[in-house]
Design a protein around this motif. Structure first.
Motif, PDB file in Angstrom:
ATOM      1  N   LYS A 153       0.835  -1.197   0.000  1.00 20.60           N
ATOM      2  CA  LYS A 153       0.000   0.000   0.000  1.00 20.60           C
ATOM      3  C   LYS A 153       0.876   1.256   0.000  1.00 20.60           C
ATOM      4  O   LYS A 153       1.791   1.393   0.814  1.00 20.60           O
ATOM      5  N   GLU A 157      -5.043   4.591  -8.446  1.00 21.73           N
ATOM      6  CA  GLU A 157      -5.086   5.303  -7.167  1.00 21.73           C
ATOM      7  C   GLU A 157      -5.942   6.574  -7.236  1.00 21.73           C
ATOM      8  O   GLU A 157      -6.437   7.044  -6.214  1.00 21.73           O
ATOM      9  N   TYR A 215       5.249   7.745  -8.511  1.00 21.91           N
ATOM     10  CA  TYR A 215       4.523   6.500  -8.756  1.00 21.91           C
ATOM     11  C   TYR A 215       5.446   5.441  -9.351  1.00 21.91           C
ATOM     12  O   TYR A 215       5.291   4.250  -9.076  1.00 21.91           O
TER      13      TYR A 215
END
Length: 135
Positions: free
Chosen positions: A28, A98, A122
């Motif tokens: 996560k 996301e 990212y």
């Protein structure tokens, strides 16, 4: 990212800017950020002070220089090099997972949309997830 569970710092190195991702052991994403590479010498001690389980560093542009900076900031820290091929393409997909488009933008195919942020953070998260999938 101070928590009691293990977490990893992903680093997507670059000449002008470097992406960082704070990722929990379960994959996560806690935070992504893009910083000027020139400022890393003074910022890395603060970043590494939260003691990641490991730093996952992409093997691309400027990785040797970034590795030296990381080692200087935390000589005892664990740095794991990982292949970063196609990480930007994966980062684009991860960004949209996301942050799904809102309003009228959700009607447009994602392939026609450009994320409104720099994707280096990212890409760093992609590198950590690649590592986590190997262990």
């Amino acid at each position: 990212m101070p928590t009691n569970e293990a977490w990893y710092l992903g680093v997507d190195p670059g000449s002008a800017k470097t992406g960082f991702a704070w990722v929990a052991a379960d994959g996560k994403i806690q935070k992504v950020e893009v910083l000027a590479t020139a400022a890393l010498t003074e910022l890395l001690p603060q970043i590494l002070a939260a003691a990641p389980a490991a730093v996952i560093l992409g093997n691309g542009t400027n990785s040797d220089s970034i590795r030296q900076m990381l080692t200087a900031a935390d000589p005892a820290g664990s740095i794991i090099m990982i292949e970063e091929g196609y990480s930007t393409e994966e980062a684009r997909k991860l960004y949209w997972q996301e942050n799904p488009p809102q309003g009228w933008r959700r009607l447009l195919p994602l392939g026609l949309q450009v994320p409104p942020v720099n994707l280096d953070g990212y890409a760093a998260a992609v590198l950590v997830r690649r590592y986590l999938n190997k262990i």
